[in-house]
Design a protein around this motif. Sequence first.
Motif, mmCIF file in Angstrom:
data_model
loop_
_atom_site.group_PDB
_atom_site.id
_atom_site.type_symbol
_atom_site.label_atom_id
_atom_site.label_comp_id
_atom_site.label_asym_id
_atom_site.label_seq_id
_atom_site.Cartn_x
_atom_site.Cartn_y
_atom_site.Cartn_z
ATOM 1 N N THR A 76 1.663 17.426 -0.556
ATOM 2 C CA THR A 76 0.536 18.647 -0.816
ATOM 3 C C THR A 76 0.424 18.536 1.026
ATOM 4 O OG1 THR A 76 -0.881 16.814 -1.773
ATOM 5 C CG2 THR A 76 -0.065 18.139 -2.829
ATOM 6 N N PRO A 77 -1.203 18.875 1.109
ATOM 7 C CA PRO A 77 -2.283 19.057 2.876
ATOM 8 C C PRO A 77 -2.073 17.372 2.261
ATOM 9 C CG PRO A 77 -2.155 21.528 1.456
ATOM 10 C CD PRO A 77 -1.566 20.098 0.377
ATOM 11 N N PRO A 78 -1.840 16.840 3.783
ATOM 12 C CA PRO A 78 -2.132 15.521 3.334
ATOM 13 C C PRO A 78 -3.898 15.127 3.386
ATOM 14 C CG PRO A 78 -1.276 15.563 4.870
ATOM 15 C CD PRO A 78 -1.131 16.891 4.439
ATOM 16 N N PRO A 79 -4.256 14.493 2.724
ATOM 17 C CA PRO A 79 -5.647 14.404 2.715
ATOM 18 C C PRO A 79 -5.912 13.083 4.151
ATOM 19 C CG PRO A 79 -5.155 13.096 0.807
ATOM 20 C CD PRO A 79 -3.887 13.597 1.336
ATOM 21 N N THR A 80 -5.148 12.543 4.711
ATOM 22 C CA THR A 80 -5.735 11.509 5.515
ATOM 23 C C THR A 80 -4.426 11.445 6.211
ATOM 24 O OG1 THR A 80 -4.517 9.890 4.378
ATOM 25 C CG2 THR A 80 -6.732 10.222 3.604
ATOM 26 N N ASN A 81 -4.778 11.422 7.764
ATOM 27 C CA ASN A 81 -4.338 11.527 8.303
ATOM 28 C C ASN A 81 -4.586 9.234 9.503
ATOM 29 O OD1 ASN A 81 -2.070 10.971 10.215
ATOM 30 N ND2 ASN A 81 -2.441 12.687 11.336
ATOM 31 N N ARG A 82 -4.570 8.325 8.907
ATOM 32 C CA ARG A 82 -5.747 7.240 9.341
ATOM 33 C C ARG A 82 -4.095 6.581 10.214
ATOM 34 N NH1 ARG A 82 -5.965 3.513 3.100
ATOM 35 N NH2 ARG A 82 -3.830 3.916 2.987
ATOM 36 N N PRO A 83 -4.931 5.880 11.455
ATOM 37 C CA PRO A 83 -4.779 4.998 11.987
ATOM 38 C C PRO A 83 -4.497 3.631 11.322
ATOM 39 C CG PRO A 83 -6.637 5.761 13.018
ATOM 40 C CD PRO A 83 -6.530 6.304 11.191
ATOM 41 N N GLY A 84 -4.057 2.647 11.626
ATOM 42 C CA GLY A 84 -3.982 1.486 10.980
ATOM 43 C C GLY A 84 -1.946 1.005 11.352
ATOM 44 N N GLN A 85 -2.490 -0.572 11.890
ATOM 45 C CA GLN A 85 -1.127 -1.408 11.463
ATOM 46 C C GLN A 85 -0.289 -1.910 10.816
ATOM 47 O OE1 GLN A 85 -1.847 -4.731 14.982
ATOM 48 N NE2 GLN A 85 -3.464 -3.454 15.465
ATOM 49 N N MET A 86 0.759 -2.099 10.844
ATOM 50 C CA MET A 86 1.824 -2.400 9.910
ATOM 51 C C MET A 86 2.975 -3.769 10.325
ATOM 52 S SD MET A 86 3.487 0.049 7.650
ATOM 53 C CE MET A 86 2.985 -0.163 5.747
ATOM 54 N N SER A 87 2.966 -4.470 9.381
ATOM 55 C CA SER A 87 3.901 -5.538 10.062
ATOM 56 C C SER A 87 4.331 -6.097 8.626
ATOM 57 C CB SER A 87 3.089 -6.840 10.562
ATOM 58 O OG SER A 87 4.310 -7.698 11.666
ATOM 59 N N ARG A 88 5.525 -6.641 9.557
ATOM 60 C CA ARG A 88 6.673 -7.583 9.080
ATOM 61 C C ARG A 88 6.860 -8.968 8.839
ATOM 62 N NH1 ARG A 88 10.579 -4.183 4.976
ATOM 63 N NH2 ARG A 88 9.687 -1.921 5.674
ATOM 64 N N LEU A 125 3.211 -5.220 5.582
ATOM 65 C CA LEU A 125 1.889 -5.521 5.372
ATOM 66 C C LEU A 125 1.142 -4.563 6.165
ATOM 67 C CD1 LEU A 125 1.881 -9.539 5.737
ATOM 68 C CD2 LEU A 125 1.401 -7.577 2.765
ATOM 69 N N ALA A 126 0.027 -4.069 5.805
ATOM 70 C CA ALA A 126 -0.978 -2.493 6.393
ATOM 71 C C ALA A 126 -2.431 -2.995 6.337
ATOM 72 C CB ALA A 126 -1.259 -0.843 5.557
ATOM 73 N N LEU A 137 7.684 -1.965 12.041
ATOM 74 C CA LEU A 137 9.254 -2.217 12.830
ATOM 75 C C LEU A 137 9.645 -3.357 12.440
ATOM 76 C CD1 LEU A 137 7.415 -1.584 15.818
ATOM 77 C CD2 LEU A 137 9.372 0.431 14.774
ATOM 78 N N PRO A 138 11.039 -3.572 12.920
ATOM 79 C CA PRO A 138 11.404 -5.415 12.329
ATOM 80 C C PRO A 138 10.539 -5.830 12.648
ATOM 81 C CG PRO A 138 12.850 -3.773 14.038
ATOM 82 C CD PRO A 138 11.744 -2.953 13.981
ATOM 83 N N VAL A 139 10.288 -7.097 12.032
ATOM 84 C CA VAL A 139 10.052 -8.591 12.034
ATOM 85 C C VAL A 139 9.579 -8.946 13.957
ATOM 86 C CG1 VAL A 139 10.354 -10.824 11.519
ATOM 87 C CG2 VAL A 139 10.503 -9.242 9.882
ATOM 88 N N GLY A 140 8.850 -8.885 13.869
ATOM 89 C CA GLY A 140 8.068 -9.621 15.062
ATOM 90 C C GLY A 140 9.106 -8.517 16.599
ATOM 91 N N VAL A 141 8.779 -7.388 16.407
ATOM 92 C CA VAL A 141 9.619 -6.479 17.084
ATOM 93 C C VAL A 141 7.382 -6.123 17.142
ATOM 94 C CG1 VAL A 141 10.014 -4.133 18.015
ATOM 95 C CG2 VAL A 141 11.065 -6.217 16.742
#
Length: 411
Positions: A76-88, A125-126, A137-141
């Motif tokens: 659908t037209p996406p309601p957000t385009n939120r920045p953030g960080q993600m990591s394994r 995790l976000a 991304l890969p763990v540690g990268v």
Amino acid sequence: MSRRNIFWVLIGLFFVLLPPSPTQAQPLPIHTVFPGDTWDALAWRYGLDAAALQAANPHPNPLRQPAIGGTITLPTPPPTNRPGQMSRTFGSLLEFSLRTGQPLYPLARDNDLLDPMWPTFYRPLAAAAGDTFPRDLPVGVSRLELSHLAAQPGQGLGVRGQVMHDGLSALWFDAAAFNLRVEEDRFVAVIGTGAFYRPGDWPLTVAMTGAPLWSQPWRMSPGTWEFQDLTLTGAAAAITAEQIAEERERLFTLWNQATPTVYWQEPFRLPITDYLRITALYGVRRSYNGGPYRSYHEGVDFSAYGGTPVYAAAAGQVVVAEMLTVRGGTVIIDHGLGIYSGVYHLSDVMAQVGQMVAPGDPVGAVGTTGLSTGNHLHWDLLVAGTWVNGLAWYEQNVACWLLAGLGRPCS
Ligand SMILES: [Zn+2]
């Protein structure tokens, strides 16, 4: 009602019956896939459910991540385009909390963890932190960039990025290993794709010591090639398949080695400036004396007058400088990281094995020695043991893109 009035009434009805314009066939939003744009990362970014995102982009294998260089449709037209960080993470949510500056308990709640001390088993995790978009991304990268968003046959492909811990051990594209160089927290890696590389989505895989492999498909677009028929006569026709194989085998023992030093410090040049025209591009399918098109042209041919100077394409160390049976007068330069350029059919070899050359140093003169039908320069470029298109390498300047990845100037 006159006919004329009926006509205008019908025209009016036509517009009334048209649906209002906002709902009219609005194109669905499209997302171009970068490294780390996994289902989880995109779902978090656009505030959507990962399953819904996958349902809008069906693939027979639901475990397969979106292909880098491809596009996916957002449902659908996406309601957000939120920045953030993600990591394994290597350790726990605590490490991620410290890194992102986000408080531990809200972070656990947002990531559906009952307790912040529970092991995370490398799941992504976000956190709503920073001003970039989350990448899985890969763990540690912490950063992973590609020289080409979609790969093509006959290219030197580069990867560069940053690591948070030691232990980046290998990268592969499909089954082939990249030549890798790590300097403190930065790394670069190169690989070559040959002219026969099959199109499709093939895995880019990253291995960190002690962490699970990370993998995401990388799109290989199809290539287009010309066909060429050659007729060999005289001395050239007398060269046997055994001689060709023998010479090739000897050279590949060199080409398959990767010197860890990066010798180049500026863009690659063409090995010849004074030529008539390019007579054969890289990748042209070739038939000899009416045979099958089972080989391709492994370099670029420049037609030029005999005796025209030939130069080093970039800094490096000369590893071959002699008269060979098939390639004739030959100079091969090792530029480091498994990148080699070669010039062939020279009438005169003006370099010695072991010599360090600077870009633009003369190394020989155009001739027609070896398996050749007239004065020309055959120039080839190998990356990690595979012939690639030297003109594309020159035009796309992957060499400087890689140096920038190590934080070095390139001019
Ligand atoms: Zn050639």
